[in-house]
Design a protein around this motif. Structure first.
Motif, PDB file in Angstrom:
ATOM      1  N   GLY A  49     -35.449  12.392  -1.400  1.00  0.00           N
ATOM      2  CA  GLY A  49     -34.361  11.443  -1.658  1.00  0.00           C
ATOM      3  C   GLY A  49     -32.952  11.991  -1.584  1.00  0.00           C
ATOM      4  O   GLY A  49     -32.093  11.592  -2.361  1.00  0.00           O
ATOM      5  N   HIS A  50     -32.696  12.907  -0.652  1.00  0.00           N
ATOM      6  CA  HIS A  50     -31.319  13.363  -0.476  1.00  0.00           C
ATOM      7  C   HIS A  50     -30.445  12.216   0.001  1.00  0.00           C
ATOM      8  O   HIS A  50     -30.875  11.382   0.783  1.00  0.00           O
ATOM      9  CB  HIS A  50     -31.225  14.446   0.600  1.00  0.00           C
ATOM     10  N   THR A  51     -29.203  12.234  -0.410  1.00  0.00           N
ATOM     11  CA  THR A  51     -28.205  11.350   0.168  1.00  0.00           C
ATOM     12  C   THR A  51     -27.659  12.090   1.382  1.00  0.00           C
ATOM     13  O   THR A  51     -27.158  13.197   1.256  1.00  0.00           O
ATOM     14  CB  THR A  51     -27.092  11.084  -0.862  1.00  0.00           C
ATOM     15  N   THR A  52     -27.807  11.481   2.561  1.00  0.00           N
ATOM     16  CA  THR A  52     -27.617  12.247   3.795  1.00  0.00           C
ATOM     17  C   THR A  52     -26.647  11.590   4.772  1.00  0.00           C
ATOM     18  O   THR A  52     -26.697  10.380   4.974  1.00  0.00           O
ATOM     19  CB  THR A  52     -28.981  12.415   4.514  1.00  0.00           C
ATOM     20  N   ILE A  53     -25.801  12.413   5.379  1.00  0.00           N
ATOM     21  CA  ILE A  53     -25.052  11.962   6.563  1.00  0.00           C
ATOM     22  C   ILE A  53     -25.548  12.790   7.741  1.00  0.00           C
ATOM     23  O   ILE A  53     -25.585  14.021   7.680  1.00  0.00           O
ATOM     24  CB  ILE A  53     -23.530  12.154   6.411  1.00  0.00           C
ATOM     25  N   LEU A  54     -25.969  12.096   8.780  1.00  0.00           N
ATOM     26  CA  LEU A  54     -26.511  12.748   9.962  1.00  0.00           C
ATOM     27  C   LEU A  54     -25.671  12.366  11.175  1.00  0.00           C
ATOM     28  O   LEU A  54     -25.582  11.195  11.532  1.00  0.00           O
ATOM     29  CB  LEU A  54     -27.971  12.312  10.142  1.00  0.00           C
ATOM     30  N   VAL A  55     -25.023  13.368  11.749  1.00  0.00           N
ATOM     31  CA  VAL A  55     -24.248  13.131  12.968  1.00  0.00           C
ATOM     32  C   VAL A  55     -25.180  13.255  14.155  1.00  0.00           C
ATOM     33  O   VAL A  55     -25.950  14.213  14.252  1.00  0.00           O
ATOM     34  CB  VAL A  55     -23.094  14.149  13.090  1.00  0.00           C
TER      35      VAL A  55
END
Ligand code: ADP
Ligand code: ADP
Length: 231
Positions: A190-196
């Motif tokens: 459950g990481h809060t993630t930003i993926l480019v």
């Protein structure tokens, strides 16, 4: 609950003798806990600058960054509990893969030796690095290095995970496996993630929401369905 929030975040690169570059021109964004946001946009639109500011690897010109409701702007990178896997985020050449992973862990908490070894083996198994644990980074392919970076970010069990093109150097088969593994890790941990990413399929299969950046601002924000199926 909102885990990561950007408020009017801005970055101007100003170097003596060169015109200033407004790389990020006011970003507002709120990610709920466990959400994965895909960040898309043409080269030079400010994606990496945004990630580096969140990670604390780049100073902020204006605005604020909140993690778990608290501003982290004044905190150095190592006090932000943010995991990063960036393309040119150096691994330490003198250390083996296992030692590089253990280092990521020890930098954060004083973990017991046995716990460190167990976590290293667990995360290596997840991203298919077990046969490479005793290798040194210089001998690895870029795809293998990319998986070491990913593992090193994950092993810290960060609140927020920032991934810059994490699958770009993998071959098609590895990309499939790693993408599936990322999805499972995301669901389990459950990481809060930003993926480019540049890859629409990657964004579609992984992201809860997609933000499209252009010229330093977010132009579109919505679910993959809203972004790709809107007329
Ligand atoms: P992206 O990741 O979307 O390709 P970047 O954040 O790398 O975009 O770059 C955004 C803009 O800021 C570009 O115009 C780029 O040339 C400029 N830029 C990036 N890093 C620097 C820097 N260290 N100094 C000056 N300008 C920079
Ligand atoms: P240090 O030796 O100060 O603990 P490093 O030399 O490993 O840090 O890295 C430089 C900076 O990047 C430090 O602030 C460190 O906390 C941070 N850092 C290193 N690895 C990661 C990672 N995987 N995710 C996020 N930040 C990291």
């Amino acid at each position: 609950m909102t885990e990561l929030e950007l408020r009017d975040l801005r970055k101007t690169y100003a170097a003596r003798g060169r015109p200033a570059v407004d790389a990020v021109r006011g970003i507002d964004l709120a990610l709920r806990s466990g959400e994965l946001l895909g960040l898309l946009g043409p080269s030079g639109c400010g994606k990496s600058t945004t990630l580096r500011m969140i990670a604390g690897l780049e100073s902020v010109t204006g605005g604020d960054i909140l993690v778990g409701g608290s501003s982290v702007i004044a905190r150095p990178a190592q006090q932000r509990n943010i995991g990063v896997a960036f393309e040119n985020y150096a691994l330490y050449p003198p250390l083996t893969v296992a030692e590089n992973l253990a280092f990521g862990l020890k930098a954060r908490k004083r973990a017991a030796r046995g716990d460190v070894d167990r976590k290293v083996r667990e995360i290596a198994d997840r991203v298919d690095l077990t046969p490479l644990l005793d290798a040194r980074p210089t001998g690895l392919s870029s795809g293998q290095k990319q998986r070491v970076s990913l593992a090193r970010a994950l092993i810290r069990e960060p609140d927020v995970l920032l991934l810059d093109e994490p699958l770009s150097h993998l071959d098609a088969a590895q990309r499939d496996t790693t993408r599936r593994e990322l999805k499972r890790i995301q669901r389990d941990l459950g990481h809060t993630t930003i993926l480019v990413t540049h890859d629409q399929e990657e964004a579609l299969s992984l992201a809860d929401r997609i933000a499209v950046m252009k010229d330093g601002v977010i132009q579109q924000l919505g679910t993959p369905y809203e972004i790709y199926d809107s007329p």
